[in-house]
Motif scaffolding. Structure first.
Motif, PDB file in Angstrom:
ATOM      1  N   TRP A  46       0.845  -1.202   0.000  1.00 41.80           N
ATOM      2  CA  TRP A  46       0.000   0.000   0.000  1.00 41.80           C
ATOM      3  C   TRP A  46       0.876   1.247   0.000  1.00 41.80           C
ATOM      4  CZ3 TRP A  46      -0.600   3.331   4.397  1.00 41.80           C
ATOM      5  CH2 TRP A  46      -1.591   4.300   4.270  1.00 41.80           C
ATOM      6  N   ASP A  47       1.908   1.234   0.814  1.00 46.86           N
ATOM      7  CA  ASP A  47       2.828   2.367   0.874  1.00 46.86           C
ATOM      8  C   ASP A  47       3.584   2.513  -0.445  1.00 46.86           C
ATOM      9  OD1 ASP A  47       4.497   4.416   2.358  1.00 46.86           O
ATOM     10  OD2 ASP A  47       6.040   2.935   1.855  1.00 46.86           O
ATOM     11  N   ASN A  52      -2.930   4.646  -1.255  1.00 44.48           N
ATOM     12  CA  ASN A  52      -4.294   4.914  -1.712  1.00 44.48           C
ATOM     13  C   ASN A  52      -5.175   5.302  -0.520  1.00 44.48           C
ATOM     14  OD1 ASN A  52      -6.916   4.850  -2.651  1.00 44.48           O
ATOM     15  ND2 ASN A  52      -6.698   2.906  -3.720  1.00 44.48           N
ATOM     16  N   PRO A  53      -5.730   6.527  -0.515  1.00 45.24           N
ATOM     17  CA  PRO A  53      -6.559   6.984   0.609  1.00 45.24           C
ATOM     18  C   PRO A  53      -7.792   6.108   0.847  1.00 45.24           C
ATOM     19  CG  PRO A  53      -6.083   8.803  -0.885  1.00 45.24           C
ATOM     20  CD  PRO A  53      -5.572   7.543  -1.539  1.00 45.24           C
ATOM     21  N   ALA A  54      -8.279   5.454  -0.193  1.00 43.50           N
ATOM     22  CA  ALA A  54      -9.467   4.608  -0.045  1.00 43.50           C
ATOM     23  C   ALA A  54      -9.206   3.427   0.890  1.00 43.50           C
ATOM     24  CB  ALA A  54      -9.926   4.103  -1.411  1.00 43.50           C
ATOM     25  N   ASP A  55      -7.959   3.010   1.017  1.00 38.40           N
ATOM     26  CA  ASP A  55      -7.606   1.882   1.880  1.00 38.40           C
ATOM     27  C   ASP A  55      -7.117   2.296   3.264  1.00 38.40           C
ATOM     28  OD1 ASP A  55      -8.198  -0.087  -0.026  1.00 38.40           O
ATOM     29  OD2 ASP A  55      -6.241   0.190  -0.975  1.00 38.40           O
ATOM     30  N   ASN A  57      -8.422   3.889   6.029  1.00 39.66           N
ATOM     31  CA  ASN A  57      -9.203   3.561   7.227  1.00 39.66           C
ATOM     32  C   ASN A  57      -9.212   2.065   7.516  1.00 39.66           C
ATOM     33  OD1 ASN A  57      -9.820   6.211   7.848  1.00 39.66           O
ATOM     34  ND2 ASN A  57     -11.693   6.184   6.635  1.00 39.66           N
ATOM     35  N   ARG A  58      -9.353   1.267   6.480  1.00 40.79           N
ATOM     36  CA  ARG A  58      -9.383  -0.185   6.658  1.00 40.79           C
ATOM     37  C   ARG A  58      -8.052  -0.689   7.199  1.00 40.79           C
ATOM     38  NH1 ARG A  58      -7.442  -4.255   3.820  1.00 40.79           N
ATOM     39  NH2 ARG A  58      -6.909  -2.972   2.037  1.00 40.79           N
ATOM     40  N   LEU A  59      -6.956  -0.252   6.600  1.00 42.36           N
ATOM     41  CA  LEU A  59      -5.641  -0.716   7.035  1.00 42.36           C
ATOM     42  C   LEU A  59      -5.289  -0.185   8.425  1.00 42.36           C
ATOM     43  CD1 LEU A  59      -3.563  -0.452   3.743  1.00 42.36           C
ATOM     44  CD2 LEU A  59      -4.296  -2.530   4.923  1.00 42.36           C
ATOM     45  N   ALA A  60      -5.639   1.061   8.686  1.00 37.19           N
ATOM     46  CA  ALA A  60      -5.345   1.642  10.000  1.00 37.19           C
ATOM     47  C   ALA A  60      -6.105   0.900  11.098  1.00 37.19           C
ATOM     48  CB  ALA A  60      -5.682   3.120  10.013  1.00 37.19           C
ATOM     49  N   ALA A  61      -7.384   0.654  10.877  1.00 33.93           N
ATOM     50  CA  ALA A  61      -8.191  -0.058  11.878  1.00 33.93           C
ATOM     51  C   ALA A  61      -7.648  -1.471  12.094  1.00 33.93           C
ATOM     52  CB  ALA A  61      -9.648  -0.109  11.438  1.00 33.93           C
TER      53      ALA A  61
END
Length: 120
Positions: A46-47, A52-55, A57-61
């Motif tokens: 992802w990095d 991608n901003p769309a991912d 919240n999902r990855l952070a959570a």
């Protein structure tokens, strides 16, 4: 890591806090010392592909939702911080980064090298 080197790093980051991109660069270097599992590889990919901003919240959570303790928790915190840190990293943040990196099994010399290179 001996106390002298640790204090040098904390003082260095107090004197010249690392920008978000510098912090991410340090983490990229540190993560390179770990054997990456599939969940962590998703974060690395992802990095590498532009965060991608769309991912986000999902990855952070997913990264912050853990029950591990000890070394495993240190490792999880490295990746969670890699995703979510959005502020400069001063000595206080550098001190925690050192703890998490050491706890994750990254050699002290590698931590020192990565953190001093980022402030040059």
């Amino acid at each position: 890591m001996d106390d002298k080197r640790r204090h040098q790093l904390v003082d260095l980051y107090d004197a010249k806090p690392a920008s978000v991109e510098q912090f991410r660069s340090v983490l990229r270097q540190l993560i390179g010392h770990l054997d990456i599992n599939s969940e962590e590889m998703e974060i690395v990919d992802w990095d590498a592909t532009g965060r991608n901003p769309a991912d986000f919240n999902r990855l952070a959570a997913k990264a912050w939702d853990f029950n591990e303790v000890g070394d495993a928790a240190s490792r999880r915190r490295l990746f969670a911080g890699f995703i979510t840190n959005s502020e400069i990293t001063d000595g206080y943040g550098a001190d925690y980064l050192i703890d998490f990196a050491l706890g994750a099994g990254i050699p002290a010399a590698a931590i020192y090298d990565a953190m001093t290179r980022s402030t040059e």
